[in-house]
Design a protein around this motif. Structure first.
Motif, PDB file in Angstrom:
ATOM      1  N   PHE A   1       2.930   1.481   4.618  1.00 46.97           N
ATOM      2  CA  PHE A   1       2.192   0.477   3.948  1.00 46.97           C
ATOM      3  C   PHE A   1       1.980   0.708   2.437  1.00 46.97           C
TER       4      PHE A   1
ATOM      5  N   LEU B   1      -6.767  -0.474   6.178  1.00 50.89           N
ATOM      6  CA  LEU B   1      -5.693  -0.601   7.158  1.00 50.89           C
ATOM      7  C   LEU B   1      -5.700   0.541   8.102  1.00 50.89           C
TER       8      LEU B   1
ATOM      9  N   LEU C   1      -8.852  -0.178  10.466  1.00 49.92           N
ATOM     10  CA  LEU C   1      -8.276  -1.273  11.364  1.00 49.92           C
ATOM     11  C   LEU C   1      -7.162  -0.601  12.496  1.00 49.92           C
ATOM     12  N   LEU C   2      -6.349   0.109  12.143  1.00 51.06           N
ATOM     13  CA  LEU C   2      -5.680   0.813  12.858  1.00 51.06           C
ATOM     14  C   LEU C   2      -6.025   1.752  13.776  1.00 51.06           C
TER      15      LEU C   2
ATOM     16  N   LEU D   1      -1.556   7.210   6.202  1.00 47.40           N
ATOM     17  CA  LEU D   1      -2.623   6.422   5.466  1.00 47.40           C
ATOM     18  C   LEU D   1      -4.034   7.291   5.113  1.00 47.40           C
TER      19      LEU D   1
ATOM     20  N   LEU E   1      -5.171  -1.520   0.053  1.00 46.72           N
ATOM     21  CA  LEU E   1      -5.506  -1.957   1.280  1.00 46.72           C
ATOM     22  C   LEU E   1      -5.326  -0.716   2.365  1.00 46.72           C
ATOM     23  N   GLU E   2      -4.989   0.503   1.942  1.00 46.06           N
ATOM     24  CA  GLU E   2      -4.572   1.477   2.711  1.00 46.06           C
ATOM     25  C   GLU E   2      -5.822   1.999   3.451  1.00 46.06           C
TER      26      GLU E   2
END
Length: 313
Positions: free
Chosen positions: A23, A33, A36-37, A91, A29-30
């Motif tokens: 990403f 993300l 979220l992940l 990330l 947005l890392e």
């Protein structure tokens, strides 16, 4: 120079590690993300782990169909663990470097688990075929010993072939760019980085995909062709609805998994396909394992009853 041949590694240092871009094009947005992940990963482990547990502890689910479903849920937990933890680490730490050995190990685990999933989905479709098309022979053809042998066969059949394939891919010379435009060490982005002639390796990859993806998919199509034909011949609409409900969830899972997988590995490649491959890979590595427990539990009264029993206990 041939279409599949790339510049040779003349006087260049061979690569010892790669960089997963994942990403990197979304730096702002890392953190989002990552969160979220992480939530998705925990949800996959909890939901699939719950289904695996209830198929083991609830006597009402000690049937071949739920035996395969429990093994499938366990497989999904292993499958997603081959890729997501590394993505989360990248990330969080912003260090995207992965050694050649670690990359080869990740690819092998991913390929073995993906191949096992393809074979297990075919076995599950055969189970539904026997249950609906030959119900009188079902106890004989799907006894516990045969079911166990089928599951073991799904797990071990692809290991020697995929060991050889992984060795073949990483035996290629890598001496150009080390940037992998992907979330994990998958075959298409790795082959793009290889130097020299990759045509032979690409043909081997294609044959392995035909063996472990296309062939099981064709078996599933044949099974469901016969299942649908049998269901349509049933005189009662209630019987038709009940018969179809037992295999509709599996059919949805097959469509999600095989649809994205076949498009990714068997479609013609071009230089700009990296973004498409990354999007498609999210479906068969993350979205499908996340949706599978919901697909099976929300449409299955036996699973819902077993979940209620577990919650009450």
């Amino acid at each position: 120079m041939k279409p599949h041949e790339k510049p040779p590694c003349e006087n260049l240092t061979k690569l010892m590690d790669f960089v997963l871009l994942d990403f990197s094009e979304l730096p702002h947005l890392e953190r989002f993300l990552f969160g979220l992940l992480l939530v998705i990963y925990i949800s996959i482990l909890l939901s699939n782990g719950t289904i695996f547990l209830i198929t083991k502890v609830d006597p009402a689910l000690h049937t071949p169909m739920y035996f395969f479903l429990g093994n499938f849920s366990f497989l999904e937990m292993c499958y997603v663990s081959a890729t997501l933890p590394r993505m989360l680490e990248n990330l969080w730490t912003q260090r995207r470097t992965i050694s050649l050995v670690a990359c080869a190990t990740q690819m092998f685990c991913f390929l073995v688990l993906g191949g096992t999933e393809c074979l297990l989905l075919a076995v599950m479709s055969y189970d539904r075929y026997v249950a609906i098309c030959s119900p009188l022979h079902y106890p004989l053809l799907m006894n516990p010993r045969i079911c166990g042998q089928m599951v073991v066969g799904c797990w071990v059949t692809g290991v020697p072939v995929l060991v050889g394939l992984t060795f073949q891919i990483f035996s290629l010379p890598f001496c150009g760019s080390n940037l992998i435009n992907h979330f994990f060490c998958d075959i298409p982005p790795i082959l793009k980085l290889a130097s020299g002639d990759t045509f032979g390796t690409e043909m081997i990859v294609y044959l392995v995909n035909v063996l472990f993806v296309t062939a099981p998919f064709l078996l599933i199509l044949v099974s469901y062709g016969k299942i649908i034909s049998t269901i349509l011949r049933l005189s009662s609409s209630t019987s038709r609805a009940k018969a179809f409900s037992t295999c509709s969830s599996h059919l949805v899972v097959v469509t999600l998994f095989y649809g994205s997988g076949i498009i990714t590995y068997l479609r013609p490649k071009n230089q700009d396909s990296g973004g498409t491959d990354k999007v498609l890979s999210l479906f068969y590595t993350i979205v499908t394992p996340l949706l599978n427990p919901m697909i099976y539990s929300l449409r299955n009264k036996d699973v819902i009853m077993a979940l209620r029993k577990l919650v009450y206990k």
